[in-house]
Write an enzyme that holds these catalytic residues in place. Structure first.
Site, mmCIF file in Angstrom:
data_model
loop_
_atom_site.group_PDB
_atom_site.id
_atom_site.type_symbol
_atom_site.label_atom_id
_atom_site.label_comp_id
_atom_site.label_asym_id
_atom_site.label_seq_id
_atom_site.Cartn_x
_atom_site.Cartn_y
_atom_site.Cartn_z
ATOM 1 N N GLN A 99 0.885 -1.119 -0.012
ATOM 2 C CA GLN A 99 -0.031 0.036 -0.031
ATOM 3 C C GLN A 99 0.776 1.203 -0.149
ATOM 4 O O GLN A 99 2.127 1.229 0.357
ATOM 5 C CB GLN A 99 -1.049 0.149 1.183
ATOM 6 C CG GLN A 99 -0.225 0.009 2.359
ATOM 7 C CD GLN A 99 -0.918 -0.931 3.718
ATOM 8 O OE1 GLN A 99 -2.090 -0.978 3.711
ATOM 9 N NE2 GLN A 99 -0.281 -1.349 4.606
ATOM 10 N N ASP A 102 -6.758 -6.122 14.552
ATOM 11 C CA ASP A 102 -6.658 -4.572 14.393
ATOM 12 C C ASP A 102 -6.495 -4.139 12.903
ATOM 13 O O ASP A 102 -5.179 -3.860 12.450
ATOM 14 C CB ASP A 102 -5.745 -3.970 15.352
ATOM 15 C CG ASP A 102 -5.500 -2.428 15.220
ATOM 16 O OD1 ASP A 102 -6.190 -1.772 14.694
ATOM 17 O OD2 ASP A 102 -4.982 -1.826 15.872
ATOM 18 N N GLY A 130 -0.615 -12.073 8.985
ATOM 19 C CA GLY A 130 -1.219 -12.597 10.180
ATOM 20 C C GLY A 130 -2.106 -14.025 9.993
ATOM 21 O O GLY A 130 -2.270 -14.692 10.829
HETATM 22 N N1 SAM Z 1 -7.810 1.344 13.306
HETATM 23 C C1 SAM Z 1 -7.428 0.993 11.798
HETATM 24 C C2 SAM Z 1 -8.570 1.166 10.760
HETATM 25 O O1 SAM Z 1 -9.486 0.466 10.910
HETATM 26 O O2 SAM Z 1 -8.526 2.308 10.127
HETATM 27 C C3 SAM Z 1 -6.681 -0.054 11.485
HETATM 28 C C4 SAM Z 1 -5.288 0.300 11.791
HETATM 29 S S1 SAM Z 1 -3.831 -0.506 11.305
HETATM 30 C C5 SAM Z 1 -2.891 0.464 10.882
HETATM 31 C C6 SAM Z 1 -4.168 -1.683 10.236
HETATM 32 C C7 SAM Z 1 -2.995 -2.547 9.624
HETATM 33 O O3 SAM Z 1 -3.620 -3.968 9.366
HETATM 34 C C8 SAM Z 1 -2.449 -1.916 8.503
HETATM 35 O O4 SAM Z 1 -1.300 -1.375 8.838
HETATM 36 C C9 SAM Z 1 -2.198 -3.111 7.276
HETATM 37 O O5 SAM Z 1 -0.981 -3.133 6.883
HETATM 38 C C10 SAM Z 1 -2.427 -4.335 8.483
HETATM 39 N N2 SAM Z 1 -2.982 -5.358 7.451
HETATM 40 C C11 SAM Z 1 -3.601 -5.809 6.673
HETATM 41 N N3 SAM Z 1 -3.719 -7.097 6.223
HETATM 42 C C12 SAM Z 1 -2.944 -7.660 7.342
HETATM 43 C C13 SAM Z 1 -2.413 -9.080 7.281
HETATM 44 N N4 SAM Z 1 -2.901 -10.055 6.573
HETATM 45 N N5 SAM Z 1 -1.790 -9.502 8.317
HETATM 46 C C14 SAM Z 1 -1.213 -8.568 9.125
HETATM 47 N N6 SAM Z 1 -1.263 -7.134 9.028
HETATM 48 C C15 SAM Z 1 -2.226 -6.816 8.173
#
Ligand code: SAM
Length: 299
Positions: A39, A163, A146
């Site tokens: 991203q 999250d 994850g």
């Molecule tokens: N509170 C936030 C929202 O709903 O807007 C979420 C914030 S946090 C920054 C979300 C994170 O999840 C992102 O940095 C993204 O890179 C991560 N993410 C997305 N898919 C993922 C995956 N499969 N495994 C681990 N992290 C992941």
């Protein structure tokens, strides 16, 4: 227009939601910009909302209201469970959820599994209000998907917190049944999973789909709401699922909140209880998949 005139124009960052809604934030300064394998990352200083993190143009964190999301995703399950020692956070690379989890002295270890190293790098440099917690000795940062991590780990956790961003790209499987079957496997007896559960106002289909999925995997499923400024629609939800016979209100030890000595800005026992009161349309649509709430007086 002369160069001098264009320099005086304020710059803005704009978030589009499903091509029907947009939000614009006045930007005072661009702090960080990068493109990862997953991203685009922007961290900007805004005129009205403090520093903000955007992933692919979608607001993730703003200094003005991040405490609401991070307190509600963390303290509600921690006070319902009552004895959490090990926590797994999936996503959440800004560090805000880890910060709140580690306010509980009983938590010995909190592993954060974030897929995108650039999110962690950018937040460590420019969003210390959340990311400073990642340097706590009880925190461990793993850069990995994850979904794969949970499928392969031999570790066990009392609490898993998803999250996550919205269900697009690498976050999509974080809303699916295979992932939650794997989460169930890594939970200790009495363990719980809490997830970013979208919005009943602007993403209700995604929310209903997640709740159906959780109901197919776990004995108990609950939903609770919170309000904020920077997510579209303002009213958003978390889900709480477990195989334990533990009701988030009947088994909520309110006195433990005071005894914890934690300084909250949003969370308190009244907010905890009220968050489980859902608007009628949301409650009716989700009812087939939700476990009825028991209040302490009904126990
Ligand atoms: N509170 C936030 C929202 O709903 O807007 C979420 C914030 S946090 C920054 C979300 C994170 O999840 C992102 O940095 C993204 O890179 C991560 N993410 C997305 N898919 C993922 C995956 N499969 N495994 C681990 N992290 C992941």
């Amino acid at each position: 227009m002369t160069d001098d005139a264009s320099k005086k124009l304020p710059s803005w960052i704009e978030e589009y939601h499903r091509d029907v809604l947009s939000f614009r934030y006045r930007v005072d300064k661009v702090l960080f910009r990068g493109q990862s394998d997953f991203q685009r990352i922007d961290i900007v200083e805004t005129a009205g909302f403090g520093r903000m993190l955007f992933n692919d143009g979608v607001a993730m964190v703003s200094e003005c209201d991040e405490f609401i999301y991070h307190e509600m995703i963390s303290h509600v399950p921690l006070f319902v469970h009552g004895a959490v020692e090990s926590v797994l956070v999936i996503g959440g690379g800004d560090g805000g959820t880890v910060r709140e989890v580690l306010k509980h002295p009983g938590v010995r270890h909190c592993r954060l599994v974030e897929i995108d190293p650039l999110v962690v790098e950018g937040c460590r440099k420019h969003l210390p209000v959340t990311a400073a917690a990642l340097d706590d000795p009880r925190a461990e940062v793993t850069i990995a998907d994850g979904v794969e991590f949970v499928a392969g780990t031999e570790e066990r956790y009392d609490l898993v917190i998803v999250d996550s961003t919205d269900p697009v790209g690498p976050a999509e499987p974080l809303f699916g049944p295979q992932f939650y079957n794997d989460v169930k496997r890594v939970l200790t007896t009495g363990g719980m999973v809490v997830s970013q559960a979208e919005s009943c106002l602007v993403e209700f289909e995604a929310q209903q789909s997640l709740i159906r999925t959780l109901h197919s995997v776990f004995e108990r499923v609950h939903v609770y709401n919170y309000t904020n400024i920077t997510y579209p629609g303002g009213l958003w939800s978390f889900s709480l699922a477990t195989d334990a016979d533990r009701c988030p209100l009947r088994d909520f030890d309110e006195s433990g909140v005071g005894r914890s000595g934690i300084a909250f800005r949003y969370y308190n026992p009244r907010i905890h209880r009220a968050a489980f009161a859902l608007p009628t349309f949301q409650e009716q649509a989700l009812a087939p998949h939700l476990t009825p709430i028991q209040r302490a007086e009904e126990a």
